[in-house]
Enzyme design. Structure first.
Site, PDB file in Angstrom:
ATOM      1  N   ASP A 196      -5.524  -5.833  -5.100  1.00 61.11           N
ATOM      2  CA  ASP A 196      -4.340  -6.639  -5.240  1.00 61.11           C
ATOM      3  C   ASP A 196      -5.378  -7.911  -4.859  1.00 61.11           C
ATOM      4  O   ASP A 196      -6.234  -8.021  -3.865  1.00 61.11           O
ATOM      5  CB  ASP A 196      -3.426  -5.897  -4.327  1.00 61.11           C
ATOM      6  N   ASP A 204       2.865  -1.173  -9.429  1.00 67.95           N
ATOM      7  CA  ASP A 204       4.277  -0.949  -9.250  1.00 67.95           C
ATOM      8  C   ASP A 204       4.545  -2.995  -8.912  1.00 67.95           C
ATOM      9  O   ASP A 204       4.807  -3.681  -8.282  1.00 67.95           O
ATOM     10  CB  ASP A 204       4.707  -0.925  -7.601  1.00 67.95           C
ATOM     11  N   GLY A 215       0.295  -1.505   0.247  1.00 69.75           N
ATOM     12  CA  GLY A 215      -0.296   0.097  -0.165  1.00 69.75           C
ATOM     13  C   GLY A 215       0.882   0.918  -0.444  1.00 69.75           C
ATOM     14  O   GLY A 215       0.261   2.522   0.382  1.00 69.75           O
ATOM     15  N   LYS A 225       5.739  -0.749 -13.479  1.00 65.17           N
ATOM     16  CA  LYS A 225       7.336  -1.404 -13.683  1.00 65.17           C
ATOM     17  C   LYS A 225       7.874  -1.844 -14.402  1.00 65.17           C
ATOM     18  O   LYS A 225       6.938  -2.529 -14.905  1.00 65.17           O
ATOM     19  CB  LYS A 225       6.926  -2.294 -11.943  1.00 65.17           C
TER      20      LYS A 225
END
Length: 285
Positions: A83, A124, A53, A164
């Protein structure tokens, strides 16, 4: 490596705990924003692969810090974090435990925005690395493409996408795929990302899907005439050169040498939890 030695070795690791971030990766998003102004005008934001987070924390603090409390709730910035793993709550963030590849995830995210499109999608997400670089790069590319496929279904025209990547020999193909949907694609390396790591971030700006594009999570990237598909993305280093170097070792103040800082948010459901419980109960040596 113990917590104390890591505190001394990794400046960003300790700084994250001092400033209340759940992970050092928070500085990566902050430095990307310094370079690209990602948060400018963003009212509806999605954070994919969000656990634990830290990026959601950054979004919450940056987007909500100057908000007038008297304005209507539907006019305030809205942040949705997604997630597979459970996440501890974050102020101003709606956390969803969902699979980003499942078709129902799209409608659930949009329902939190009143079925309005998002301004910004960030991701990410990364796999647990195996050390086999070709395999790690492939798995990371699949995570990125899953996030990208969801992003193009929720973004408004002109929106932004940040994710990413692991830079490998075939990364130009990835840039070309992204470039089919965005007018500008850059590869950025925040200063808080170690130079020894193949990690970087793609920053995609000005979402501009082809006229015949129909968003569909069940048909990933089934677009388009791939004309002019070869793309070389510019590489941009982000972060103040006077800031900390992620690969350097910094001394700790004398009065802090024996002090370690607790993590901000321990993992909520780590896969090794049962093993630790068995070890503590002396059932496992």
């Amino acid at each position: 490596m113990g917590r104390s030695s890591k505190d001394k070795r990794d400046a960003y690791y300790r700084l994250a705990k001092e400033q209340g971030w759940r992970a050092r990766s928070a500085f990566k998003l902050l430095q990307l924003n310094e370079q690209f102004n990602l948060f400018e005008g963003a009212k509806r934001v999605v954070d994919l692969c969000a656990a634990p987070g830290s990026w959601s924390q950054v979004l919450s603090r940056e987007l909500l810090k100057n908000i007038d409390t008297s304005i209507a709730a539907d006019e305030k910035p809205m942040i949705v974090a997604v997630d597979l793993q459970p996440m501890a709550p974050i102020d101003g963030v709606c956390t969803l435990q969902l699979d980003i590849t499942h078709p129902n995830t799209l409608s659930i995210i949009l329902s939190h925005f009143g079925n309005e499109p998002a301004d910004l999608v960030v991701s990410d997400g990364a796999p647990d690395v195996t050390g086999l670089h070709d395999l790690d790069e492939y798995i990371q590319a699949q995570i990125l493409l899953a996030a990208f496929n969801l992003a193009v279904c929720v973004l408004k025209p002109g929106g932004k996408f940040v994710a990413k990547i692991f830079r490998g020999r075939d990364v130009s193909l990835l840039y070309s795929q992204l470039r089919l949907m965005f007018r500008k694609v850059s590869c950025a390396k925040p200063r808080s990302s170690r130079a020894s790591s193949i990690e970087s971030f793609v920053v995609c700006e000005d979402f501009n899907p082809p006229s015949n594009f129909q968003p569909d999570l069940t048909k990933p990237l089934c677009v388009i005439d791939p004309t002019n598909a070869h793309e070389i993305a510019p590489f941009i280093a982000c972060g103040d050169l006077d800031g900390y170097d992620a690969d350097a070792t910094y001394p700790v103040e004398i009065n802090m040498k024996k002090a370690t800082l607790d993590v901000i948010q321990p993992p909520t459901a780590p896969p090794y939890k049962r093993a630790i419980e068995l070890k503590h109960s002396k059932m496992m040596s």
